[in-house]
Structure formats: structure tokens, C-alpha cells
Design a protein around this motif. Structure first.
Motif, PDB file in Angstrom:
ATOM      1  N   MET A  19       0.846  -1.211   0.000  1.00 20.38           N
ATOM      2  CA  MET A  19       0.000   0.000   0.000  1.00 20.38           C
ATOM      3  C   MET A  19       0.876   1.255   0.000  1.00 20.38           C
ATOM      4  O   MET A  19       0.621   2.209  -0.736  1.00 20.38           O
ATOM      5  CB  MET A  19      -0.935   0.002   1.217  1.00 20.38           C
ATOM      6  CG  MET A  19      -2.033  -1.049   1.147  1.00 20.38           C
ATOM      7  SD  MET A  19      -2.974  -1.172   2.708  1.00 20.38           S
ATOM      8  CE  MET A  19      -3.937   0.343   2.660  1.00 20.38           C
ATOM      9  N   ALA A  20       1.920   1.242   0.834  1.00 22.09           N
ATOM     10  CA  ALA A  20       2.802   2.411   0.930  1.00 22.09           C
ATOM     11  C   ALA A  20       3.506   2.653  -0.403  1.00 22.09           C
ATOM     12  O   ALA A  20       3.662   3.801  -0.841  1.00 22.09           O
ATOM     13  CB  ALA A  20       3.808   2.210   2.057  1.00 22.09           C
ATOM     14  N   ALA A  21       3.926   1.552  -1.057  1.00 18.97           N
ATOM     15  CA  ALA A  21       4.644   1.702  -2.332  1.00 18.97           C
ATOM     16  C   ALA A  21       3.752   2.357  -3.388  1.00 18.97           C
ATOM     17  O   ALA A  21       4.183   3.235  -4.146  1.00 18.97           O
ATOM     18  CB  ALA A  21       5.131   0.333  -2.815  1.00 18.97           C
ATOM     19  N   ILE A  22       2.477   1.920  -3.405  1.00 22.43           N
ATOM     20  CA  ILE A  22       1.547   2.513  -4.381  1.00 22.43           C
ATOM     21  C   ILE A  22       1.261   3.972  -4.016  1.00 22.43           C
ATOM     22  O   ILE A  22       1.271   4.864  -4.870  1.00 22.43           O
ATOM     23  CB  ILE A  22       0.225   1.697  -4.422  1.00 22.43           C
ATOM     24  CG1 ILE A  22       0.474   0.284  -4.989  1.00 22.43           C
ATOM     25  CG2 ILE A  22      -0.849   2.431  -5.227  1.00 22.43           C
ATOM     26  CD1 ILE A  22       0.874   0.251  -6.450  1.00 22.43           C
ATOM     27  N   SER A  23       1.019   4.217  -2.723  1.00 23.14           N
ATOM     28  CA  SER A  23       0.708   5.585  -2.285  1.00 23.14           C
ATOM     29  C   SER A  23       1.842   6.531  -2.637  1.00 23.14           C
ATOM     30  O   SER A  23       1.612   7.671  -3.052  1.00 23.14           O
ATOM     31  CB  SER A  23       0.467   5.622  -0.769  1.00 23.14           C
ATOM     32  OG  SER A  23      -0.644   4.817  -0.454  1.00 23.14           O
ATOM     33  N   PRO A  38       0.049  -1.211 -11.817  1.00 25.66           N
ATOM     34  CA  PRO A  38       0.690  -2.437 -12.335  1.00 25.66           C
ATOM     35  C   PRO A  38      -0.220  -3.634 -12.048  1.00 25.66           C
ATOM     36  O   PRO A  38      -0.956  -3.624 -11.056  1.00 25.66           O
ATOM     37  CB  PRO A  38       1.975  -2.555 -11.512  1.00 25.66           C
ATOM     38  CG  PRO A  38       2.136  -1.275 -10.764  1.00 25.66           C
ATOM     39  CD  PRO A  38       0.858  -0.523 -10.821  1.00 25.66           C
ATOM     40  N   SER A  39      -0.174  -4.628 -12.905  1.00 28.37           N
ATOM     41  CA  SER A  39      -1.025  -5.795 -12.675  1.00 28.37           C
ATOM     42  C   SER A  39      -0.602  -6.466 -11.371  1.00 28.37           C
ATOM     43  O   SER A  39       0.533  -6.306 -10.924  1.00 28.37           O
ATOM     44  CB  SER A  39      -0.892  -6.786 -13.840  1.00 28.37           C
ATOM     45  OG  SER A  39       0.323  -7.494 -13.696  1.00 28.37           O
ATOM     46  N   ALA A  57      -3.802  -5.644  -0.683  1.00 33.33           N
ATOM     47  CA  ALA A  57      -3.356  -4.238  -0.613  1.00 33.33           C
ATOM     48  C   ALA A  57      -4.185  -3.375  -1.568  1.00 33.33           C
ATOM     49  O   ALA A  57      -4.651  -2.290  -1.201  1.00 33.33           O
ATOM     50  CB  ALA A  57      -1.874  -4.142  -0.963  1.00 33.33           C
ATOM     51  N   TYR A  58      -4.408  -3.860  -2.786  1.00 28.61           N
ATOM     52  CA  TYR A  58      -5.204  -3.117  -3.762  1.00 28.61           C
ATOM     53  C   TYR A  58      -6.648  -2.947  -3.266  1.00 28.61           C
ATOM     54  O   TYR A  58      -7.252  -1.884  -3.394  1.00 28.61           O
ATOM     55  CB  TYR A  58      -5.188  -3.820  -5.130  1.00 28.61           C
ATOM     56  CG  TYR A  58      -3.928  -3.587  -5.960  1.00 28.61           C
ATOM     57  CD1 TYR A  58      -2.752  -3.091  -5.391  1.00 28.61           C
ATOM     58  CD2 TYR A  58      -3.911  -3.886  -7.323  1.00 28.61           C
ATOM     59  CE1 TYR A  58      -1.610  -2.887  -6.164  1.00 28.61           C
ATOM     60  CE2 TYR A  58      -2.764  -3.682  -8.107  1.00 28.61           C
ATOM     61  CZ  TYR A  58      -1.619  -3.189  -7.516  1.00 28.61           C
ATOM     62  OH  TYR A  58      -0.502  -2.987  -8.271  1.00 28.61           O
ATOM     63  N   GLU A  59      -7.187  -4.026  -2.703  1.00 27.15           N
ATOM     64  CA  GLU A  59      -8.555  -3.947  -2.194  1.00 27.15           C
ATOM     65  C   GLU A  59      -8.675  -2.893  -1.102  1.00 27.15           C
ATOM     66  O   GLU A  59      -9.643  -2.125  -1.041  1.00 27.15           O
ATOM     67  CB  GLU A  59      -9.021  -5.304  -1.629  1.00 27.15           C
ATOM     68  CG  GLU A  59      -9.186  -6.426  -2.649  1.00 27.15           C
ATOM     69  CD  GLU A  59     -10.362  -6.208  -3.609  1.00 27.15           C
ATOM     70  OE1 GLU A  59     -11.102  -5.222  -3.430  1.00 27.15           O
ATOM     71  OE2 GLU A  59     -10.508  -7.028  -4.551  1.00 27.15           O
ATOM     72  N   ALA A  62      -8.543   0.491  -2.550  1.00 26.89           N
ATOM     73  CA  ALA A  62      -9.827   0.779  -3.197  1.00 26.89           C
ATOM     74  C   ALA A  62     -10.868   1.168  -2.148  1.00 26.89           C
ATOM     75  O   ALA A  62     -11.661   2.098  -2.347  1.00 26.89           O
ATOM     76  CB  ALA A  62     -10.297  -0.426  -4.009  1.00 26.89           C
ATOM     77  N   ALA A  63     -10.840   0.447  -1.000  1.00 23.49           N
ATOM     78  CA  ALA A  63     -11.781   0.764   0.078  1.00 23.49           C
ATOM     79  C   ALA A  63     -11.542   2.173   0.611  1.00 23.49           C
ATOM     80  O   ALA A  63     -12.470   2.868   1.024  1.00 23.49           O
ATOM     81  CB  ALA A  63     -11.651  -0.263   1.205  1.00 23.49           C
ATOM     82  N   GLU A  64     -10.279   2.595   0.585  1.00 22.25           N
ATOM     83  CA  GLU A  64      -9.947   3.956   1.041  1.00 22.25           C
ATOM     84  C   GLU A  64     -10.275   5.008  -0.015  1.00 22.25           C
ATOM     85  O   GLU A  64     -10.134   6.207   0.228  1.00 22.25           O
ATOM     86  CB  GLU A  64      -8.447   4.055   1.383  1.00 22.25           C
ATOM     87  CG  GLU A  64      -8.063   3.329   2.666  1.00 22.25           C
ATOM     88  CD  GLU A  64      -6.549   3.353   2.897  1.00 22.25           C
ATOM     89  OE1 GLU A  64      -5.826   4.059   2.164  1.00 22.25           O
ATOM     90  OE2 GLU A  64      -6.107   2.654   3.826  1.00 22.25           O
ATOM     91  N   GLY A  65     -10.650   4.571  -1.210  1.00 25.76           N
ATOM     92  CA  GLY A  65     -11.001   5.526  -2.269  1.00 25.76           C
ATOM     93  C   GLY A  65      -9.791   6.069  -3.019  1.00 25.76           C
ATOM     94  O   GLY A  65      -9.905   7.016  -3.791  1.00 25.76           O
ATOM     95  N   VAL A  66      -8.613   5.456  -2.783  1.00 20.12           N
ATOM     96  CA  VAL A  66      -7.403   5.941  -3.454  1.00 20.12           C
ATOM     97  C   VAL A  66      -7.358   5.427  -4.891  1.00 20.12           C
ATOM     98  O   VAL A  66      -6.945   6.124  -5.811  1.00 20.12           O
ATOM     99  CB  VAL A  66      -6.143   5.484  -2.674  1.00 20.12           C
ATOM    100  CG1 VAL A  66      -4.868   5.903  -3.387  1.00 20.12           C
ATOM    101  CG2 VAL A  66      -6.180   6.038  -1.255  1.00 20.12           C
TER     102      VAL A  66
END
Lengths: 483, 483
Positions: A19-23, A38-39, A57-59, A62-66
Motif C-alpha cells: 500500500m505504501a509503495a503505491i501511495s 501495475p497488474s 493491498a489493492y482492495e 480501493a476501500a480507502e477511495g485511493v
């Protein structure tokens, strides 16, 4: 295996790491709004974690609306905040007690629709001959007036005429403390922008003109309301609201209150101003119904001498709503900054409109028009009140002037339900709660007596009320509680 | 004794105790804004401290801006924050590079003043006959148009006509995605309100139309700028600004840029939109000079299909600035919320204005008027450029159309100094830095060629430039560095 480790501390850390890496990529814009993530498979390799860790992490993101998932296509970075929307639900179809609902309904239908809920006179009640004459005079006039921007304060002779008219109401103000605006609404809008920071608190009457709610929402103000009595706002409660909420501003109608038709009593005006003085409250007094008055009611601006009261008005109710022109009278320290704000936000107000209004107002026929209008409104007020009472709809008070009758419906009927039912029959009504911040006017309805000449309106009302009662009775009979 | 103890720990504590006591009274509103504080002597008794402790506490509170002293009268609680003021200094006398300065100067003086700095055509350049004819037609027309509010989107036939005109510029938009506004400025103002939260960042061109700065300040936006080249904004730097500041919005002129007269090149337009896409940037394209064009330049809205570009315009430059009317073309999802916002903040735009603009535009004479205007402007452009070059003022580029010449002054001359000197001689100029956020246009000046026919303008310029040079020479001779 993975599904087990996900609930453990190590799994949680790994998920948070993804999550941190995506953020971070979003923050540094290597992933921009709308971009595809990324897939799951490829990112699990990049991060050296399991596929299901990335899925989780993606889910969560998504729940956070990011981010959001598009089925079959992957995950995408969400865009920035959506633009400001004034409609409360975002859904336009169900906007029944939305303050903008009546405005848009009334503005969208043609002149021949039945709209006792709307807030203006039928065009045939307005001074046709004077308007046409003003138009012809201007057509022959100076090309500068037809083509050029106006001066920042606005047409000098109109401001002089307004200064005289305000003087007649005890408001002594020189013409250079009067600034013309595009309309009464724009006057209030400019003042809100001038006086309010987002999050400031504003007091309104309950009920009050519904557009105040919409306008204040556009300014991101907190709105609190004080119950309105036949003498003005409830002063006791007003004092409590000042103490509790420390509002910056109070917006009200003087002279003829919208929607109730009530007028401020001198003692209420005096007590209100004392409270305002003590707490530093600024007051906008919207006096757009001034010319309907038979006997002048007190003006806060007259008592206060434009110290903390700002007086605004327009000509949309007695002259023309199509020729846009309003004004602000305020203390000299404020006028100069207001002019800056007007230049920045609308550059100049229309010289053609100001000139037309001026020509029509100074035409000898205007005073006669207004006198005839008052008589005609008083007659319509009596007739409509009688017709409404005949079907069980009772005026809250008998207004001393104006076009509005604020009425109570018979027990058990909801004004929004009735408005919906009548809309289906082509009659546009103004249900009470659009005027009420506290939504305590669910049994009230505002009628415009000048727009209620058509007897079909009362037939539709009667039939719709009968229908709603029948539905309630059925519901009661079948054991379902009626809302 | 007291003066000694004040510097000690005990004295400090006592002073802070008094400050806290006053602050608490203000917080609980037992002392409201404007109220007089207890006298120093009486409060020293209340707090059981020395007079000088109270004096010091009051002085510190005054230094913090919580209270202020009125000489001979005591201390008073300061009011809430003063209302929003757009002028940078609060002092109006010295507002020389204030973005509102030129607007108000130009709007305040009469039509016969010399104002090469102003942003519009002289009334005699506008289609007098068509305007008078439209006025006469309306004087005979439907009373509903003269008296009633317009529909929320605005006059349907005018929106149809606009849709056709926009189609000619490659912008395909149905009439119901066009909303009329009171003016081009109001269109941008509404959009800022719709799109921006206070503190959001907005990109503008450097230089750009000065009112963008004032308007964005009114919206409490952060403004960043990108240097403008003869092809449009510097795309390289634009990309860097997007990365560093993550702006929400970019406001620009397409077709004919104000103040430079430059036009966007196709490659710049394309690269800009790619950058905007990648970062989620929204663009307002202000096309108010559209009708001046000889050869159409690219429109961002045409390339982008009104996805992230919002296109606005008005008629103030080629038809009339006195009849207020502008428009917004945007994607359907946004139009409905924009209508709500318009109803809330100005209720309705003027039907009379929209009808007059429509009648004048559809009049067969309009196209001829515009063609003649282009020829007249091109001629004036050549003449004014030659006159300016003769006195050492050089155009930055030769615009392909429009009324503006963006010019460089001779070495060592400051445009604000020159504007001040010429103002004293009755000539209103537009010094470069009012257009420049970075204030890097101190040697530039915008000339309106249509307002520069009077040869006295060039005499005044020449004499003022000579005077300023003499002052500089004197200053240099006496050893003072010229600013």
C-alpha cells in the motif's frame, strides 16, 4: 498459506508495504489520476510478495477511495476530488426538498404554466409600457451606453435616484456608498465572498428564502437558523444562537419577509441590533420587496445607520427580472473593497440594464404602476386566502403587503408529497421545508397570490389532497404507518 | 520596583496571568469585539497586581493584535478579521502594479480620455446600427422577454447559434452543453468556484490577462505561472510546474493571447493536452477574442473534445461590453452542477441581454462588421507599431490579429514609472508587471491599437520617457543608483 499469513503480523506488514509503495507512486505522480496500476502479478514480482498480498493491498486502497477497480481491466488511480456540487444528494431525479429544486422548476417551465410556487409576478403585472418606452429611448441614445463597460460603482443617476428612495425609508446614504450589481442575488453573493471565510457561521431565519441556503452552501459556510415569528426572528433564541455559534453574519429580509409575509416590529429590530452590536455580528438586509409595501416597516439599516447593517435591493419584483440590476448600500470603508471584488469577478455591471432601470424608474408612470400593483396584490391576497381556506389550507398570518401567503396544510398532509402530486398535474408548488433549515415546515406551503389566478390550481390541490389522504388511509388500514 | 520585577520570572507570570484573564473574557464573549477593556487601574485591583503589570499585559495583547489602544480612551477588543480585500497593500493611493488598478482607472474615466492601456474597443468601432436595431426590435417584442427571468441554461436560440459558431472552430458541442452567463468574467468566476477549493493551485501564463490574478486571489487560490512564448506557454517549464505544484487548473487565452497577441501553435496545443491528461489538469480556455481572428488558431477544446478543457467566451470585444452576456461550453456531467451554481449565485442571467446579443449576432450585418473590424485593426496595428518604433518602443511580436501590441521599452526605463508619468498627463497605460505574476515584465507595456489613434499619446510617451531618462541621469550623476 498466504491467506493465513495475511492475518498475521508479518502479512499485515507486507500488505502495508505494498500500500505504501503505491501511495508513494501516487504522491510523486509516477502514478497520476486515471493511470492503471501495475497488474497484481507483475507487482507481486516487483515487491517480492505473494499475489494475494497485492490483491489485499489493492482492495484496501480501493476501500480507502485511493484507487478503483474496473472489472476485467484492473485497478486505476482515482481522480482528484469531484467539483463542487450544490445538490444535496448528487442525484437530480429525487430532488424534492432541494433548495434549488423550485428555482429550476419555475425557471424551466413556460410563462403559461401554473406556478403558484414561484417567487415573481406574471409579466402582465409588470409595467409593460414603461419598459418598452425605456427600450426605445435607449435605442436612440448615446452609443457609449449601448457599447461600453459601465463605471465601477455603476450608473451615477441611478445611484442618485436610489439614494433618494432609500432616504424615504430613513436610510441616509450618499450615492457613492451605493454600488450597482448584476442582481440582488449577486449582491448577496459578493457580500458573502467579501465577509465570509469558508467555515464561518451564518444565521438565517427559519423559514427563509430558500436560495440563501444554496448560496451559503456555495460559500462553504455553516448555517444556523432562528425561528421566525410574526414580529421577526425570535429574539430570545437569536441571542442564544449568537452566544453558542458566534456567527459572523445574519441574512434576512426586512419589510416583507419571504416566505411568511411578516414584517419586523420596531422592538424586534431594536433588540436585534443591540444583540448584533454586542457580538460584532454583521447583517445583510435584503429589501427586494420594498416597493410592495403599503405602510413602511422598520429597516435595520435605518436604525443602525449602515454601521453593521448592509442594505441590498433590486428591481426584479416590481419592474423586470429580465433586466438584471441590483445594488448594495454599505459603509464607505467597505464599498471600495466591494468594487475591487466586483471588478475581479464580473468586471463591470451592465450599463444597458442600469440605464433601462433608471429610465423606467424615473418615468412618471412608475409610481402609478406601483400603487396599482399594491391594490391588485391586496385583492389577490384576499381572494387566494379565501380559496385556500375553502379547501382547508390556512394562512399562518395575513401579510400587510406583498405576494406571498405562508400557509399551513390540514393535519396529516406533507407539503413535499403534495408538491410532488401537483407537479404531476402541471402545478409547481413551493413546499415548506425548502425554506426551513431545521426542516420543521413540512406542513407549510408558500403561495404566490399573483400566480394563483387560475382556478384549476385549486382543483388540482383539492384532488391531490384527497388522493394523498386516501393513500394514507389505505396504508393505515393495511397496518403500515404513514410517513 | 515593578519595572524590575517585570523582567523576573514572577513578573512574567503575573503579566501572563493578566493576559490570560483578558483572553478568556474575549473567548467567552464577556468582552466582545469593540468592547472597552477595564481601565488599567481598576483591572490592577481586580487582579491584585501592579498597574505597570497590567500596562505591560495590555501592551503585549495589543502587539498580538488582540486588542488595540485608542489614545486618551483606553484599550478595546479588536474586531473579527477584516473583510476580504483584494488590493495587495490595503492602501489604494500607491496601487501602481495592482492588477485591479488598470481596470478601475480605465473604467472610471470617460470615453474621450486617452487610454491605450485599456482592453476594449472605442464604442465607435462597435456595430452601432445593429445594436440600435436589436433594441428597437426588443422594444416591440414579447413582454415575457422584457420582464421575466430567463431559463436556467439561457436563451435557446442564442445557445444554438453559439453551438454552430463553435462548430466552425472544430468544437463540437450541442446547445444543451452551453450555459449562458452574465459575462466572460462571470463564466471564469463560476468555474473557479466550481472547480477550486481554497488553497488549490492554478497555473496561468506569464504574462496573462491581469484580471486572472485578481480573480484567483478572490478564490484564495495559489497561483503559479509559466513563461509564455510566441507559440504558447513554454511546454518544458509547464511540465515541471505540473510535477512540482500539482495544479488543479490552468487558465489561458486561446486564439489571441492577452496581452501578447500570440497564438498557440498546434504542436504546443498537442503537447499541453498530453501533459494535462497525464496529470489530471483541467483547463479553462478563454476565447473572448475569437471574432478578431483572420486565420483560425488551434483551440484546446477542439483537440480535447471538451473532456478536460472548458471553453468560455463573450461578446464584449466585438459587439457590446454594456450588454452583459458570456457562455460556458463544458462536458454534460459538469453543466448541470454549473447551472445549480449559477442559480444560487445570480439566480438567472438577463434575458434582455441574451436577446439583444442574439438579435445583433444573427443580423446579416454582423459578419460584415467583423470583417471590416479585422481590416481596421490590422491597419491600426501597423500604424501604431510604426509610431511606437519611432520612439524606441518595440513590439515583442507582430500579432496575427487582435488589438494588443506587447512592447518592450528602451533599456533602463521602467514601465510602472512611465505609466505613472503618463497618467499625470491624462494617458492611461498598461505596464507589463500587472500581467506578470513573476514581475519580470517591468520593461514591457501593452498597447491597445484601437485606443491609440490620438497622436498626443505618442507625444506624451516621448516627453515622459525623456523626463524619466533625465531623472535617471541626474540620479546617476549625483551618485545615487537609479532603481
Amino acid at each position: 498459506m498466504d491467506s493465513l499469513s495475511m492475518t498475521g503480523a508479518a502479512g499485515t506488514t507486507r500488505i502495508e508495504g505494498v500500500m505504501a509503495a503505491i501511495s508513494e507512486r501516487i504522491a510523486t505522480r509516477s502514478l497520476v489520476p486515471g493511470a492503471r496500476l501495475p497488474s497484481v502479478r507483475s507487482f507481486s514480482k516487483t515487491m517480492r510478495v505473494s499475489v494475494s498480498t497485492v490483491v489485499e493491498a489493492y482492495e484496501r486502497l480501493a476501500a480507502e477511495g485511493v484507487i478503483r477497480s474496473r472489472p476485467g481491466s484492473g485497478f486505476y488511480v482515482c481522480g482528484p476530488l469531484p467539483p463542487l456540487s450544490l445538490s444535496e444528494t448528487g442525484e437530480k431525479s429525487g430532488r424534492n426538498v432541494d433548495p434549488l429544486w423550485i428555482s429550476r422548476q419555475s425557471l424551466e417551465v413556460g410563462d403559461d404554466a401554473m406556478k403558484p410556487g414561484c417567487g415573481w409576478l406574471p409579466p402582465s403585472w409588470l409595467p409593460q409600457a414603461a419598459l418598452r418606452k425605456a427600450m426605445r429611448t435607449l435605442a436612440r441614445g448615446d452609443i457609449g451606453v449601448l457599447a461600453n463597460y459601465g463605471t465601477p460603482l455603476g450608473l451615477p443617476p441611478l445611484r442618485q435616484l436610489l439614494a433618494r428612495r432609500l432616504g424615504e425609508h430613513g436610510i441616509n446614504v450618499p450615492p457613492d456608498q451605493i454600488m450597482l450589481t448584476e442582481s440582488g442575488t449577486q449582491a448577496i453573493d459578493l457580500l458573502c465572498r467579501f465577509l465570509l471565510e469558508p467555515g464561518d457561521t451564518v444565521v438565517v431565519d427559519d423559514p427563509c428564502y430558500f436560495n440563501f441556503h444554496a448560496l451559503l452552501r456555495a460559500h462553504r459556510a455553516k448555517v444556523v437558523s432562528v425561528p421566525f415569528t410574526p414580529m421577526g426572528p425570535d429574539v430570545e433564541l437569536f441571542g442564544q444562537v449568537l452566544e453558542r455559534h458566534k456567527p459572523r453574519l445574519y441574512i434576512t429580509n426586512s419589510a416583507i419577509h419571504n416566505p411568511t409575509g411578516a414584517a419586523l416590529s420596531p422592538v424586534t429590530a431594536h433588540r436585534l441590533l443591540k444583540l448584533a452590536d454586542a457580538s460584532g455580528l454583521i447583517i445583510i438586509e435584503d429589501d427586494i420587496f420594498a416597493d410592495f409595501e403599503q405602510v413602511p416597516a422598520p429597516r435595520l439599516a435605518a436604525y443602525d445607520g449602515l454601521d453593521r447593517v448592509i442594505h441590498i435591493g433590486s428591481f426584479s419584483k416590481t419592474l423586470s427580472a429580465s433586466i438584471r440590476c441590483g445594488f448594495i448600500a454599505a459603509k464607505p470603508e467597505w464599498i471600495d473593497d466591494l468594487v475591487d471584488l466586483k471588478v475581479a469577478s464580473s468586471f463591470s455591471c451592465g450599463q444597458v440594464s442600469a440605464e433601462l432601470i433608471y429610465l423606467a424608474l424615473k418615468d412618471g408612470s412608475y409610481r402609478k404602476h406601483v400603487e396599482a400593483l399594491r391594490v391588485r396584490l391586496a385583492k389577490a391576497m384576499d381572494e387566494v386566502a379565501a380559496r385556500l381556506e375553502a379547501i382547508g389550507i390556512t394562512p399562518w398570518l395575513k401579510p400587510h403587503a406583498g405576494m406571498f401567503l405562508w400557509c399551513r396544510l390540514p393535519e396529516g398532509l406533507d407539503a413535499a408529497d403534495l408538491a410532488r402530486a401537483c407537479l404531476a398535474e402541471g402545478v409547481i408548488l413551493a413546499p415548506g421545508n425548502v425554506f426551513s433549515l431545521s426542516e420543521t415546515a413540512g406542513r407549510f406551503m408558500r403561495f404566490n397570490v399573483a400566480q394563483s389566478a387560475d382556478p384549476r390550481i385549486f382543483d388540482v390541490l383539492k384532488a391531490s389532497m384527497r388522493k394523498l389522504r386516501a393513500i394514507h388511509k389505505d396504508a393505515a388500514a393495511s397496518g403500515i404507518t404513514a410517513a
